[in-house]
Design a protein around this motif. Structure first.
Motif, PDB file in Angstrom:
ATOM      1  N   PHE A  16       0.786  -1.172  -0.046  1.00 13.18           N
ATOM      2  CA  PHE A  16      -0.014   0.125   0.077  1.00 13.18           C
ATOM      3  C   PHE A  16       0.950   1.408  -0.044  1.00 13.18           C
ATOM      4  O   PHE A  16       0.609   2.204  -0.732  1.00 13.18           O
ATOM      5  N   SER A  17       1.887   1.260   0.933  1.00 14.71           N
ATOM      6  CA  SER A  17       2.739   2.509   0.735  1.00 14.71           C
ATOM      7  C   SER A  17       3.391   2.762  -0.554  1.00 14.71           C
ATOM      8  O   SER A  17       3.757   3.694  -1.128  1.00 14.71           O
ATOM      9  N   ALA A  18       3.908   1.473  -1.156  1.00 17.61           N
ATOM     10  CA  ALA A  18       4.730   1.606  -2.295  1.00 17.61           C
ATOM     11  C   ALA A  18       3.738   2.085  -3.427  1.00 17.61           C
ATOM     12  O   ALA A  18       3.900   3.011  -4.295  1.00 17.61           O
ATOM     13  N   ALA A  19       2.435   1.796  -3.336  1.00 22.29           N
ATOM     14  CA  ALA A  19       1.528   2.143  -4.389  1.00 22.29           C
ATOM     15  C   ALA A  19       1.028   3.622  -4.237  1.00 22.29           C
ATOM     16  O   ALA A  19       0.653   4.569  -5.007  1.00 22.29           O
ATOM     17  N   ASP A  20       1.097   4.131  -2.896  1.00 23.44           N
ATOM     18  CA  ASP A  20       0.868   5.540  -2.474  1.00 23.44           C
ATOM     19  C   ASP A  20       1.938   6.550  -2.901  1.00 23.44           C
ATOM     20  O   ASP A  20       1.526   7.699  -2.981  1.00 23.44           O
ATOM     21  N   ASN A  75      13.235  10.516  -2.906  1.00 25.49           N
ATOM     22  CA  ASN A  75      13.033   9.264  -3.397  1.00 25.49           C
ATOM     23  C   ASN A  75      13.033   8.065  -2.182  1.00 25.49           C
ATOM     24  O   ASN A  75      12.745   6.977  -2.600  1.00 25.49           O
ATOM     25  N   ASP A  76      12.966   8.619  -1.110  1.00 27.23           N
ATOM     26  CA  ASP A  76      13.181   7.750   0.001  1.00 27.23           C
ATOM     27  C   ASP A  76      11.635   7.172   0.424  1.00 27.23           C
ATOM     28  O   ASP A  76      10.697   7.576   0.038  1.00 27.23           O
ATOM     29  N   SER A  77      11.555   6.180   1.128  1.00 32.12           N
ATOM     30  CA  SER A  77      10.311   5.568   1.749  1.00 32.12           C
ATOM     31  C   SER A  77       9.419   6.561   2.412  1.00 32.12           C
ATOM     32  O   SER A  77       8.199   6.345   2.647  1.00 32.12           O
ATOM     33  N   LYS A  78      10.197   7.649   2.981  1.00 27.37           N
ATOM     34  CA  LYS A  78       9.327   8.659   3.944  1.00 27.37           C
ATOM     35  C   LYS A  78       8.948   9.817   3.023  1.00 27.37           C
ATOM     36  O   LYS A  78       8.141  10.790   3.599  1.00 27.37           O
ATOM     37  N   SER A  79       8.848   9.787   1.642  1.00 27.19           N
ATOM     38  CA  SER A  79       8.443  10.642   0.736  1.00 27.19           C
ATOM     39  C   SER A  79       6.908  10.787   0.913  1.00 27.19           C
ATOM     40  O   SER A  79       6.229   9.820   0.911  1.00 27.19           O
TER      41      SER A  79
END
Length: 271
Positions: A16-20, A75-79
């Protein structure tokens, strides 16, 4: 044996996070997207992912604005899909002005207005509504990506506040249409026919007839005679003097060679 429930939950959360997290502008409009807006957005493809920066001074504070066309600044996961960010010089404080998952785009004859919404909320202005960035891209045929500058921040209203930026780009220019006149088309056709005649005739004379030198030019005799006729016509029409003129010295004619009558001096003899 199935996977543990906690593992499935973590995998679903990561998916879900990657899709968001987006890597492109997402136009707002519900289930139906405007074909016109998508076409304008496609025009900005050469600038996609390009980073721009601008600096401004407010009082004693210096601010830097970082902007990416349809791309995330981080581009990190916290974007959080930030497309335009304000940062204060000498401080770690940053504010997201607009996000690419809330994109609007408007275009005119020679301009494109790119809007990023859903920025961080104001603290004490505009009834604490979300910030919004508006980037005006104006036509400039000389550059693909011009300077990115800050125009103003409108925050003295109770709602619909915004940050306004501008930049120049040839992508905002209307396409140039080239229309050939009838005369131009006829000249092009004539030039093509002449080229085909000369090249085809040359090849025929050389490889079929076996001509050499100037004889390889197609219909060389005809063109030589035509040139002579044209030269004679030009000579006849354009010359202002007669082609022959009286000579400066008269020739010796037969009348001048006739014997002069004999002078008699009989009257001098004594009677």
């Amino acid at each position: 044996m199935g996977a543990p429930l906690w593992f499935v939950s973590i995998a679903a959360l990561l998916a879900f996070s990657a899709a968001d997290v987006l890597d492109d502008c997402q136009l707002v409009g519900g289930d139906k997207k405007s074909a016109g807006e998508q076409a304008v957005l496609a025009k900005l493809a050469p600038l996609k992912g390009k980073r721009f920066e601008a600096k401004t001074k407010e009082g004693s504070d210096d601010y830097k604005y970082s902007f990416v066309v349809c791309g995330r600044l981080s581009n990190d996961s916290k974007s959080t899909n930030e497309g335009l960010v304000q940062s204060k010089e000498g401080s770690t404080d940053t504010s997201v002005i607009g996000r690419i998952n809330d994109t609007h785009i408007i275009s005119g004859t020679d301009w494109i207005l790119l809007i990023y919404g859903s920025g961080d909320k104001y603290d004490n202005h505009c009834n604490s509504e979300a910030r919004k960035a508006m980037v005006m891209i104006s036509c400039s045929k000389k550059t693909l990506r011009g300077d990115f500058t800050v125009v103003q921040e409108e925050r003295n209203k109770s709602r619909e506040c915004f940050y306004l930026f501008e930049m120049d780009s040839s992508l905002a220019c209307p396409p140039e249409e080239s229309h050939l006149s009838v005369g131009s088309i006829l000249l092009i056709v004539f030039a093509v026919l002449v080229a085909v005649y000369i090249v085809g005739g040359f090849l025929y004379q050389r490889f079929v007839v076996g001509a050499k030198g100037m004889e390889q030019f197609p219909n060389i005799t005809f063109w030589q005679e035509l040139g002579n006729l044209m030269a004679d016509g030009c000579d006849f029409v354009c010359r202002s003097r007669p082609r022959t003129s009286d000579t400066a010295y008269r020739g010796v004619g037969d009348d001048q060679l006739a014997e002069e009558p004999e002078e008699r001096d009989d009257h001098l003899l004594p009677m």
